[in-house]
Design an enzyme around this catalytic site. Sequence first.
Site, PDB file in Angstrom:
ATOM      1  CG  HIS A  62      -7.557  -3.164  -1.382  1.00 40.35           C
ATOM      2  ND1 HIS A  62      -7.241  -3.532  -0.088  1.00 40.35           N
ATOM      3  CD2 HIS A  62      -8.676  -2.395  -1.286  1.00 40.35           C
ATOM      4  CE1 HIS A  62      -8.113  -2.997   0.756  1.00 40.35           C
ATOM      5  NE2 HIS A  62      -9.003  -2.317   0.049  1.00 40.35           N
ATOM      6  CD  GLU A  65      -4.032  -5.185  -1.050  1.00 37.47           C
ATOM      7  OE1 GLU A  65      -4.786  -6.148  -0.846  1.00 37.47           O
ATOM      8  OE2 GLU A  65      -3.948  -4.207  -0.274  1.00 37.47           O
ATOM      9  CG  HIS A 208      -6.776  -7.968   1.322  1.00 42.35           C
ATOM     10  ND1 HIS A 208      -7.237  -6.746   0.864  1.00 42.35           N
ATOM     11  CD2 HIS A 208      -7.878  -8.721   1.548  1.00 42.35           C
ATOM     12  CE1 HIS A 208      -8.559  -6.758   0.817  1.00 42.35           C
ATOM     13  NE2 HIS A 208      -8.978  -7.961   1.225  1.00 42.35           N
ATOM     14  CD  GLU A 267      -3.674  -7.401   4.784  1.00 42.00           C
ATOM     15  OE1 GLU A 267      -3.047  -7.277   3.710  1.00 42.00           O
ATOM     16  OE2 GLU A 267      -4.714  -6.746   5.041  1.00 42.00           O
TER      17      GLU A 267
END
Length: 301
Positions: A62, A65, A208, A267
């Site tokens: 992404h 990110e 991420h 994450e």
Amino acid sequence: MRSYPADANYGPEQLKADLEALTRQHSFVVAGSIGSSALGRSIPFFRLGTGPFRWHFNGACHANEWITSLLLMKFAKDYADSYASGASFWGKSANELFARCSLWIVPMLNPDGVELVQEGITEEHPFYSELLQWNRGSGRFHRWKANARGVDLNDQFPAFWEEERDRRAMPGPGPRDYSGKKPLSEPEAAALVEFTEQHDFHAVLSLHTQGEEIYWNYRGGEPKESREWADRMAKAAGYRSVYLEGSDAGYKDWFIDRFGRPGFTVEAGWGHNPLPAENAEELYDDIARLLAEALDCAPLD
């Protein structure tokens, strides 16, 4: 790791320079490209270690990110330095990890998107008009997650892709959540699948942001060791190991579905994307411990 001000960027050019420096300093670091982005930009990879267990880490799927690329490069440099000097690496033997694992890293899967987030857009961009339209007329792309064609790369993989497309209900390109016209329509996702199948990885991890969580399951197809490994990584970093439902078509989903081997989405950090670069040092302490623990999960034989 040098300090970064909040408005600093870590984009394709910084990555290229750091990778060139890493391979210059350490001849045992092998580098190459998995393919090209939608705009024809090379997507680099590099390998550390010689062991039989094949690990894969990737970052910046992404666009906003991009701090994950910085974290992976810092981790790789520290790992390589520790191996070269025979030093301890986050409480583990770098030499032993090198002998157990071959680690293949793709630090920036979405270089076009990262550049868009960081540099904005000019009239010379091949998709100038389209991107402005997809971004609702705004020239600010700080919330952009997709690639240069407005497709969310982590909704691109052939693991119940149709269900994720219908769940997202995005009619066309945009900053996030558009799954594309079909699985692997985007060259970045297709290149990562080909790279994964070519090297037949034993385990994979996608980095991420944000949430300080680790997702390790997918529709019951994960092996029994996945939860144990996730719990170990979570403990090392102070993160949470989470059983996730209601999400499909991600890279780790496809990997688990395709191979039945351990796959993880991590994450990193906490806050609102994009996380500022000034947070990198604080994030790195957790992520380095987590990634070192991931390598240590590899079986000894």
